[in-house]
Design a protein around this motif. Structure first.
Motif, PDB file in Angstrom:
ATOM      1  N   THR A  35      -7.104  -2.710  -6.631  1.00 40.16           N
ATOM      2  CA  THR A  35      -8.309  -3.572  -6.101  1.00 40.16           C
ATOM      3  C   THR A  35      -9.149  -3.753  -7.221  1.00 40.16           C
ATOM      4  OG1 THR A  35      -9.643  -1.558  -5.917  1.00 40.16           O
ATOM      5  CG2 THR A  35      -8.201  -2.148  -3.886  1.00 40.16           C
ATOM      6  N   ARG A  36     -10.065  -4.880  -7.012  1.00 41.05           N
ATOM      7  CA  ARG A  36     -11.062  -5.299  -8.155  1.00 41.05           C
ATOM      8  C   ARG A  36     -12.032  -4.408  -8.507  1.00 41.05           C
ATOM      9  NH1 ARG A  36     -14.288 -11.208  -8.176  1.00 41.05           N
ATOM     10  NH2 ARG A  36     -15.497 -10.461  -9.979  1.00 41.05           N
ATOM     11  N   SER A  37     -12.396  -3.429  -7.560  1.00 42.36           N
ATOM     12  CA  SER A  37     -13.273  -2.533  -7.883  1.00 42.36           C
ATOM     13  C   SER A  37     -12.820  -1.475  -8.940  1.00 42.36           C
ATOM     14  CB  SER A  37     -13.704  -2.138  -6.486  1.00 42.36           C
ATOM     15  OG  SER A  37     -12.701  -1.234  -5.860  1.00 42.36           O
TER      16      SER A  37
ATOM     17  N   ILE B 119       3.818  -8.394  -9.239  1.00 42.52           N
ATOM     18  CA  ILE B 119       5.145  -7.683  -8.713  1.00 42.52           C
ATOM     19  C   ILE B 119       4.883  -6.797  -7.322  1.00 42.52           C
ATOM     20  CG2 ILE B 119       7.166  -6.365  -9.260  1.00 42.52           C
ATOM     21  CD1 ILE B 119       6.567  -7.113 -12.143  1.00 42.52           C
ATOM     22  N   ALA B 120       3.911  -6.369  -7.205  1.00 41.53           N
ATOM     23  CA  ALA B 120       3.311  -5.429  -6.145  1.00 41.53           C
ATOM     24  C   ALA B 120       3.383  -6.275  -4.895  1.00 41.53           C
ATOM     25  CB  ALA B 120       2.215  -4.691  -6.319  1.00 41.53           C
ATOM     26  N   ALA B 121       2.867  -7.477  -4.951  1.00 39.68           N
ATOM     27  CA  ALA B 121       2.468  -8.355  -3.878  1.00 39.68           C
ATOM     28  C   ALA B 121       4.118  -8.948  -3.417  1.00 39.68           C
ATOM     29  CB  ALA B 121       1.821  -9.597  -4.250  1.00 39.68           C
ATOM     30  N   GLN B 122       4.943  -9.320  -4.485  1.00 39.48           N
ATOM     31  CA  GLN B 122       6.307  -9.699  -3.995  1.00 39.48           C
ATOM     32  C   GLN B 122       7.345  -8.388  -3.434  1.00 39.48           C
ATOM     33  OE1 GLN B 122       7.858 -10.857  -7.922  1.00 39.48           O
ATOM     34  NE2 GLN B 122       6.724 -12.686  -8.082  1.00 39.48           N
ATOM     35  N   LYS B 123       6.880  -7.239  -3.764  1.00 36.30           N
ATOM     36  CA  LYS B 123       7.577  -6.416  -3.294  1.00 36.30           C
ATOM     37  C   LYS B 123       7.139  -5.410  -1.941  1.00 36.30           C
ATOM     38  CE  LYS B 123      10.449  -5.331  -7.381  1.00 36.30           C
ATOM     39  NZ  LYS B 123      11.584  -5.767  -6.497  1.00 36.30           N
TER      40      LYS B 123
ATOM     41  N   ASP C   9      -5.236 -10.036 -10.032  1.00 35.50           N
ATOM     42  CA  ASP C   9      -4.166 -10.670  -9.571  1.00 35.50           C
ATOM     43  C   ASP C   9      -2.883 -10.657 -10.282  1.00 35.50           C
ATOM     44  OD1 ASP C   9      -5.756 -11.486  -7.582  1.00 35.50           O
ATOM     45  OD2 ASP C   9      -6.318 -13.383  -8.552  1.00 35.50           O
ATOM     46  N   GLY C  10      -3.117 -10.438 -11.782  1.00 38.52           N
ATOM     47  CA  GLY C  10      -2.063 -10.223 -12.479  1.00 38.52           C
ATOM     48  C   GLY C  10      -1.440  -9.146 -12.429  1.00 38.52           C
ATOM     49  N   LEU C  11      -2.033  -8.049 -12.475  1.00 33.27           N
ATOM     50  CA  LEU C  11      -1.330  -6.640 -12.024  1.00 33.27           C
ATOM     51  C   LEU C  11      -0.607  -6.631 -10.653  1.00 33.27           C
ATOM     52  CD1 LEU C  11      -4.079  -4.267 -13.481  1.00 33.27           C
ATOM     53  CD2 LEU C  11      -1.942  -4.781 -14.700  1.00 33.27           C
ATOM     54  N   ASN C  12      -1.210  -7.072  -9.846  1.00 37.10           N
ATOM     55  CA  ASN C  12      -0.670  -7.156  -8.471  1.00 37.10           C
ATOM     56  C   ASN C  12       0.435  -8.127  -8.037  1.00 37.10           C
ATOM     57  OD1 ASN C  12      -2.304  -5.416  -7.365  1.00 37.10           O
ATOM     58  ND2 ASN C  12      -3.786  -6.559  -6.942  1.00 37.10           N
TER      59      ASN C  12
END
Length: 234
Positions: free
Chosen positions: A145-147, A135-139, A130-133
């Protein structure tokens, strides 16, 4: 009856400055402060003496910059110390495709979130994902992925860059990246050493991936002039 002897008249003039009791630099500072105090006292006396020709209106002090001031860093998460060799090694491995983008991102995210003075990051794999995603989620960009995070963590453990410490805790290799002073780092290293029976081949030593070894980068900028001199032909 004999009269008392006349009292000796007190000689006027500047009082002698007592020698400082401290030694070394403290003695020098004490001497300077004593002289400044004497001069300031004379100025105050002139300011309050009606017979003085000039009055003291104020005293101005200037201070040099304090060399012990803290760093000015972006954000509110503080800062960490990283091995310069390891920082360059990360760049070399990335260019050589010897580590994946996900491995590099997971390590940097975890290393930047360690608890000061411990070398421990308190993250589950879902929290890393979730932390890595964020900014990607905002843009609306591509997200990890978790895997993929799970595979990256396994690889980083194999490199001896991190080690699982149980209960969602991740031990950072504090010889590579540490948030805290040297005393705290040595304490953490001692704890890790006790845990691994002081094996020089165990974590946090034997840093991978295979083929990685400590060396200084030879950055040759001598060809810049000849490169500038070339003419474009197309």
């Amino acid at each position: 009856m004999t009269s008392d002897p006349p009292a000796r008249r007190r000689q006027r003039g500047p009082r002698p400055v007592p020698a400082p009791a401290a030694a070394g630099n403290d003695a020098e500072y004490g001497d300077i402060l004593a002289v400044l105090g004497q001069q300031l006292g004379e100025k105050v006396a002139q300011a309050t003496d009606p017979g003085g020709r000039r009055r003291l209106k104020g005293v101005h002090f200037e201070y040099a910059a304090d060399p012990r001031s803290v760093h000015d860093m972006a954000g509110g998460a503080g800062y960490s110390l990283a091995s310069n060799w390891f920082t360059q090694l990360l760049a070399q491995l990335a260019v050589a495709n010897s580590i994946t983008k996900s491995q590099l991102c997971v390590f940097l995210f975890v290393a930047g979130g360690q608890v000061p003075g411990t070398g421990i990051a308190q993250y589950t794999q879902q929290e890393i994902t979730d932390g890595l995603n964020k900014i990607a989620a905002q843009k609306g960009g591509k997200m990890i992925t978790r895997s993929t995070v799970n595979r990256a963590v396994q690889a980083l453990c194999g490199y001896n860059w991190v080690e699982k410490a149980g209960n969602g805790r991740i031990q950072i290799n504090v010889r590579l990246w540490f948030q805290g002073n040297s005393t705290a780092q040595h304490e953490v290293l001692a704890e890790i050493g006790d845990k691994h029976a002081h094996d020089p081949e165990a974590f946090p030593y034997a840093v991978g991936p295979e083929g990685a070894h400590q060396e200084e980068l030879d950055l040759d900028f001598g060809s810049e002039a000849s490169f500038r001199g070339r003419k474009r032909t197309g």
